[in-house]
Design a protein around this motif. Structure first.
Motif, PDB file in Angstrom:
ATOM      1  N   THR A  95       0.847  -1.191   0.000  1.00 47.68           N
ATOM      2  CA  THR A  95       0.000   0.000   0.000  1.00 47.68           C
ATOM      3  C   THR A  95       0.878   1.235   0.000  1.00 47.68           C
ATOM      4  OG1 THR A  95      -1.710  -1.172   1.260  1.00 47.68           O
ATOM      5  CG2 THR A  95      -1.824   1.237   1.236  1.00 47.68           C
ATOM      6  N   ALA A  96       0.573   2.179  -0.885  1.00 45.07           N
ATOM      7  CA  ALA A  96       1.343   3.415  -0.985  1.00 45.07           C
ATOM      8  C   ALA A  96       0.711   4.487  -0.107  1.00 45.07           C
ATOM      9  CB  ALA A  96       1.398   3.887  -2.434  1.00 45.07           C
ATOM     10  N   ALA A  97       1.534   5.092   0.746  1.00 44.06           N
ATOM     11  CA  ALA A  97       1.084   6.183   1.604  1.00 44.06           C
ATOM     12  C   ALA A  97       1.701   7.487   1.114  1.00 44.06           C
ATOM     13  CB  ALA A  97       1.493   5.922   3.048  1.00 44.06           C
ATOM     14  N   SER A  98       0.873   8.523   1.023  1.00 44.65           N
ATOM     15  CA  SER A  98       1.364   9.843   0.621  1.00 44.65           C
ATOM     16  C   SER A  98       0.303  10.866   1.027  1.00 44.65           C
ATOM     17  CB  SER A  98       1.612   9.899  -0.889  1.00 44.65           C
ATOM     18  OG  SER A  98       0.418  10.157  -1.587  1.00 44.65           O
ATOM     19  N   PRO A  99       0.604  12.155   0.920  1.00 47.30           N
ATOM     20  CA  PRO A  99      -0.395  13.177   1.263  1.00 47.30           C
ATOM     21  C   PRO A  99      -1.644  13.125   0.381  1.00 47.30           C
ATOM     22  CG  PRO A  99       1.798  14.137   1.223  1.00 47.30           C
ATOM     23  CD  PRO A  99       1.930  12.765   0.645  1.00 47.30           C
ATOM     24  N   THR A 100      -1.575  12.395  -0.737  1.00 46.89           N
ATOM     25  CA  THR A 100      -2.725  12.340  -1.641  1.00 46.89           C
ATOM     26  C   THR A 100      -3.767  11.307  -1.215  1.00 46.89           C
ATOM     27  OG1 THR A 100      -1.779  10.671  -3.136  1.00 46.89           O
ATOM     28  CG2 THR A 100      -1.209  12.986  -3.554  1.00 46.89           C
ATOM     29  N   TYR A 101      -3.504  10.577  -0.131  1.00 43.98           N
ATOM     30  CA  TYR A 101      -4.418   9.522   0.296  1.00 43.98           C
ATOM     31  C   TYR A 101      -4.631   9.622   1.800  1.00 43.98           C
ATOM     32  CZ  TYR A 101      -6.721   5.090  -0.872  1.00 43.98           C
ATOM     33  OH  TYR A 101      -7.656   4.115  -1.126  1.00 43.98           O
ATOM     34  N   PRO A 102      -5.884   9.677   2.274  1.00 40.91           N
ATOM     35  CA  PRO A 102      -6.139   9.863   3.703  1.00 40.91           C
ATOM     36  C   PRO A 102      -5.549   8.733   4.555  1.00 40.91           C
ATOM     37  CG  PRO A 102      -8.139  10.212   2.414  1.00 40.91           C
ATOM     38  CD  PRO A 102      -7.123   9.622   1.488  1.00 40.91           C
ATOM     39  N   GLN A 103      -5.016   9.098   5.696  1.00 40.87           N
ATOM     40  CA  GLN A 103      -4.412   8.120   6.595  1.00 40.87           C
ATOM     41  C   GLN A 103      -5.422   7.075   7.038  1.00 40.87           C
ATOM     42  OE1 GLN A 103      -1.292   7.639   7.313  1.00 40.87           O
ATOM     43  NE2 GLN A 103      -1.730   5.943   8.731  1.00 40.87           N
ATOM     44  N   VAL A 104      -6.672   7.465   7.193  1.00 41.61           N
ATOM     45  CA  VAL A 104      -7.693   6.508   7.630  1.00 41.61           C
ATOM     46  C   VAL A 104      -7.844   5.370   6.631  1.00 41.61           C
ATOM     47  CG1 VAL A 104      -9.605   7.803   6.561  1.00 41.61           C
ATOM     48  CG2 VAL A 104     -10.055   6.313   8.526  1.00 41.61           C
ATOM     49  N   GLU A 105      -7.604   5.644   5.349  1.00 44.30           N
ATOM     50  CA  GLU A 105      -7.689   4.608   4.327  1.00 44.30           C
ATOM     51  C   GLU A 105      -6.511   3.635   4.447  1.00 44.30           C
ATOM     52  OE1 GLU A 105     -10.170   4.158   2.106  1.00 44.30           O
ATOM     53  OE2 GLU A 105     -11.256   5.863   2.963  1.00 44.30           O
ATOM     54  N   GLU A 144      -4.961   2.905   7.204  1.00 42.89           N
ATOM     55  CA  GLU A 144      -5.217   2.096   8.402  1.00 42.89           C
ATOM     56  C   GLU A 144      -6.236   1.002   8.113  1.00 42.89           C
ATOM     57  OE1 GLU A 144      -6.408   5.093  11.135  1.00 42.89           O
ATOM     58  OE2 GLU A 144      -4.386   5.917  11.370  1.00 42.89           O
ATOM     59  N   ALA A 145      -7.279   1.326   7.342  1.00 44.01           N
ATOM     60  CA  ALA A 145      -8.296   0.321   7.003  1.00 44.01           C
ATOM     61  C   ALA A 145      -7.700  -0.783   6.138  1.00 44.01           C
ATOM     62  CB  ALA A 145      -9.471   0.989   6.283  1.00 44.01           C
ATOM     63  N   ALA A 146      -6.843  -0.406   5.180  1.00 43.58           N
ATOM     64  CA  ALA A 146      -6.191  -1.396   4.319  1.00 43.58           C
ATOM     65  C   ALA A 146      -5.303  -2.321   5.143  1.00 43.58           C
ATOM     66  CB  ALA A 146      -5.367  -0.689   3.243  1.00 43.58           C
ATOM     67  N   THR A 147      -4.616  -1.763   6.106  1.00 41.74           N
ATOM     68  CA  THR A 147      -3.730  -2.556   6.968  1.00 41.74           C
ATOM     69  C   THR A 147      -4.523  -3.569   7.787  1.00 41.74           C
ATOM     70  OG1 THR A 147      -2.132  -0.736   7.105  1.00 41.74           O
ATOM     71  CG2 THR A 147      -2.026  -2.419   8.827  1.00 41.74           C
ATOM     72  N   ARG A 148      -5.652  -3.140   8.334  1.00 43.43           N
ATOM     73  CA  ARG A 148      -6.480  -4.050   9.134  1.00 43.43           C
ATOM     74  C   ARG A 148      -6.986  -5.218   8.302  1.00 43.43           C
ATOM     75  NH1 ARG A 148      -8.523   0.836  11.204  1.00 43.43           N
ATOM     76  NH2 ARG A 148     -10.347   0.696   9.834  1.00 43.43           N
ATOM     77  N   LEU A 149      -7.450  -4.924   7.086  1.00 43.53           N
ATOM     78  CA  LEU A 149      -8.000  -5.988   6.253  1.00 43.53           C
ATOM     79  C   LEU A 149      -6.917  -6.971   5.818  1.00 43.53           C
ATOM     80  CD1 LEU A 149     -10.337  -7.307   4.842  1.00 43.53           C
ATOM     81  CD2 LEU A 149     -10.061  -5.701   2.938  1.00 43.53           C
ATOM     82  N   ALA A 150      -5.754  -6.472   5.447  1.00 41.86           N
ATOM     83  CA  ALA A 150      -4.654  -7.365   5.063  1.00 41.86           C
ATOM     84  C   ALA A 150      -4.293  -8.284   6.223  1.00 41.86           C
ATOM     85  CB  ALA A 150      -3.441  -6.550   4.622  1.00 41.86           C
ATOM     86  N   ARG A 151      -4.330  -7.734   7.427  1.00 39.69           N
ATOM     87  CA  ARG A 151      -4.029  -8.544   8.617  1.00 39.69           C
ATOM     88  C   ARG A 151      -5.096  -9.626   8.793  1.00 39.69           C
ATOM     89  NH1 ARG A 151      -4.440  -4.803  12.389  1.00 39.69           N
ATOM     90  NH2 ARG A 151      -2.367  -3.998  11.930  1.00 39.69           N
ATOM     91  N   GLU A 152      -6.365  -9.255   8.608  1.00 37.43           N
ATOM     92  CA  GLU A 152      -7.464 -10.225   8.734  1.00 37.43           C
ATOM     93  C   GLU A 152      -7.331 -11.342   7.702  1.00 37.43           C
ATOM     94  OE1 GLU A 152     -11.170  -8.173   8.464  1.00 37.43           O
ATOM     95  OE2 GLU A 152     -10.717  -6.831  10.148  1.00 37.43           O
ATOM     96  N   LEU A 153      -6.839 -11.008   6.520  1.00 40.05           N
ATOM     97  CA  LEU A 153      -6.675 -12.005   5.459  1.00 40.05           C
ATOM     98  C   LEU A 153      -5.413 -12.838   5.649  1.00 40.05           C
ATOM     99  CD1 LEU A 153      -7.722  -9.904   2.311  1.00 40.05           C
ATOM    100  CD2 LEU A 153      -9.089 -11.619   3.526  1.00 40.05           C
ATOM    101  N   GLY A 154      -4.570 -12.434   6.582  1.00 37.60           N
ATOM    102  CA  GLY A 154      -3.334 -13.176   6.829  1.00 37.60           C
ATOM    103  C   GLY A 154      -2.305 -13.009   5.736  1.00 37.60           C
ATOM    104  N   ILE A 155      -2.327 -11.855   5.057  1.00 38.75           N
ATOM    105  CA  ILE A 155      -1.417 -11.589   3.941  1.00 38.75           C
ATOM    106  C   ILE A 155      -0.269 -10.696   4.411  1.00 38.75           C
ATOM    107  CG2 ILE A 155      -1.189 -10.504   1.675  1.00 38.75           C
ATOM    108  CD1 ILE A 155      -2.763 -13.033   1.543  1.00 38.75           C
ATOM    109  N   GLN A 156       0.946 -11.021   3.993  1.00 39.15           N
ATOM    110  CA  GLN A 156       2.073 -10.134   4.273  1.00 39.15           C
ATOM    111  C   GLN A 156       1.807  -8.788   3.619  1.00 39.15           C
ATOM    112  OE1 GLN A 156       5.867 -11.452   2.759  1.00 39.15           O
ATOM    113  NE2 GLN A 156       7.011  -9.823   3.766  1.00 39.15           N
ATOM    114  N   HIS A 157       2.012  -7.718   4.382  1.00 41.39           N
ATOM    115  CA  HIS A 157       1.600  -6.392   3.914  1.00 41.39           C
ATOM    116  C   HIS A 157       2.663  -5.363   4.249  1.00 41.39           C
ATOM    117  CE1 HIS A 157      -1.129  -2.665   4.510  1.00 41.39           C
ATOM    118  NE2 HIS A 157      -0.924  -2.822   3.220  1.00 41.39           N
ATOM    119  N   LEU A 158       3.007  -4.545   3.267  1.00 40.44           N
ATOM    120  CA  LEU A 158       3.935  -3.448   3.475  1.00 40.44           C
ATOM    121  C   LEU A 158       3.254  -2.129   3.136  1.00 40.44           C
ATOM    122  CD1 LEU A 158       7.208  -4.770   1.763  1.00 40.44           C
ATOM    123  CD2 LEU A 158       6.655  -4.796   4.208  1.00 40.44           C
TER     124      LEU A 158
END
Length: 280
Positions: A51-61, A63-77
């Motif tokens: 997941t790419a983080a930058s000022p063009t994308y809200p931090q809340v998004e 965080e939501a992507a991180t939670r879902l990747a964790r729920e799916l058990g997928i390695q996530h950066l």
């Protein structure tokens, strides 16, 4: 409602992903890339979500992507991208998305090599081929594949499959990057992005889902579902909304009577501009 045709598309998607063996998924946390990640996790393939983080994308998004990747058990950066340092991007030409995606895919290409991954995939779908998407040229240049598109899956079909596969964000509204709220030709700045993010967060707090706050200098043009017009012109809500938008720097606040329209900023582009931007 699932059909034989939809089942066939899901099977094709799963087989295509399995055949890739080692996959880097460009993962925003939206329903498209979430479905792609979910189906990839159902195959024997090695999978890394980025997941790419930058000022063009809200931090809340993020965080939501991180939670879902964790729920799916997928390695996530989560990586930081630097499109805001590129004058070709911040000048905000019609081909803006090309410059952003080019920077992103170059970074993902290096990550894929580092992690021994064979293929980079994104969440473009069959409907995107009919839209103005300069970023798709960057995807082609870097050999990025779009398995949802290859399987012929439309946005509505993706939502159906996401619901069938119990993804919690199956009905999540589309979330384009915040730079898409600024008219072409007007510079993209951190302040403008912060204003848009703060304004849209306030509208979300009011319970609205499909929204865009278009940044026209001192003017905030609100695009919401027409069913929400009554809420926004309620005296108490209107006063709170106007006060909040004044506090974050807008002088005038307008309600667009056409309502929410994804990609409405593209309405000003001529056919010639669309053609040139698609070829860069």
């Amino acid at each position: 409602m699932r059909t034989a045709d939809l089942d066939a598309k899901l099977e094709l998607l799963q087989n295509n992903l399995a055949g890739m063996e080692a996959i880097l998924v460009a993962y925003s946390g939206g329903v498209d890339s979430s479905l792609l990640l979910k189906v990839a996790s159902m195959t024997p393939a090695k999978v890394l979500a980025v997941t790419a983080a930058s000022p063009t994308y809200p931090q809340v998004e993020i965080e939501a992507a991180t939670r879902l990747a964790r729920e799916l058990g997928i390695q996530h950066l989560v990586i930081n991208t630097n499109e805001m340092a590129d004058p070709a991007f911040t000048a905000n030409p019609p081909e803006r998305c090309y410059h952003c995606k080019k920077e992103l895919f170059a970074t993902l290409q290096e990550l894929a090599r580092k992690h021994g991954l064979k293929v980079i995939v994104d969440g473009a779908n069959a409907d995107d081929s009919d839209d103005f998407r300069p970023g798709s040229l960057a995807a082609r240049e870097f050999g990025v594949r779009s398995p949802l598109q290859e399987a012929g899956l439309t946005k509505e079909e993706i939502r159906q499959l996401a619901r069938y596969l119990n993804l919690p964000n199956w009905d999540k509204p589309s979330m384009a990057c915040l730079s898409s709220r600024i008219p072409y030709g007007q510079a993209i700045t951190p302040k403008k992005l912060e204003q848009v993010a703060a304004a849209e967060a306030f509208l979300h707090q009011l319970g609205l889902r499909e929204i865009r706050v278009r940044h026209h200098g001192p003017i905030a043009r609100l695009e919401v579902n027409p069913a929400a017009f009554a809420l926004l012109i309620d005296t108490n809500v209107r006063e709170k909304l106007v006060n909040h938008l004044h506090e974050i720097g807008f002088t005038y606040i307008t309600l667009d009577l056409e309502g929410f329209r994804s990609g409405s900023m593209n309405a000003v582009l001529s056919p010639e501009e669309r053609a040139i931007s698609s070829k860069i």
